[in-house]
Design a protein around this motif. Sequence first.
Motif: not given
Length: 121
Positions: A37-55
């Motif tokens: 129960t609860g939540e977790s947070r993870y950071g992702l850095n995009a270094f370029d414009e229009k770069q696709t990222l995620g999980m």
Amino acid sequence: MRLLLAALALVLTLMYFTFGLRFGYVTLTPTYMLNATGESRYGLNAFDEKQTLGMRGVCEVNRGTITLRLLDPRGVQVAGQVCPKGEWGLNVLANGAQGKYELVVEYSRFTGKLDIKEARQ
């Protein structure tokens, strides 16, 4: 020794009923959870414009639900997915401005396995 085992059992029981038990690290290894129960947070850095990222990955839900939300640098949700009971493929991807994106994983009495990896294109 018995006192130590009893104390350990008490601690594990309290953890199970408050925020759940988690075995693994969500973005690195398959993570098995019991009554999470609860939540977790993870950071992702995009270094370029229009770069696709995620999980991308898989969630196997035996009980409860798990919600994944991807927030852009302004804090606006740009992608998300909810996993109810069953086995689901995950594909939470977005593209846009460069900056720090944040993955928010919300657990609601979740029992099962979460296996996700960072995806970039």
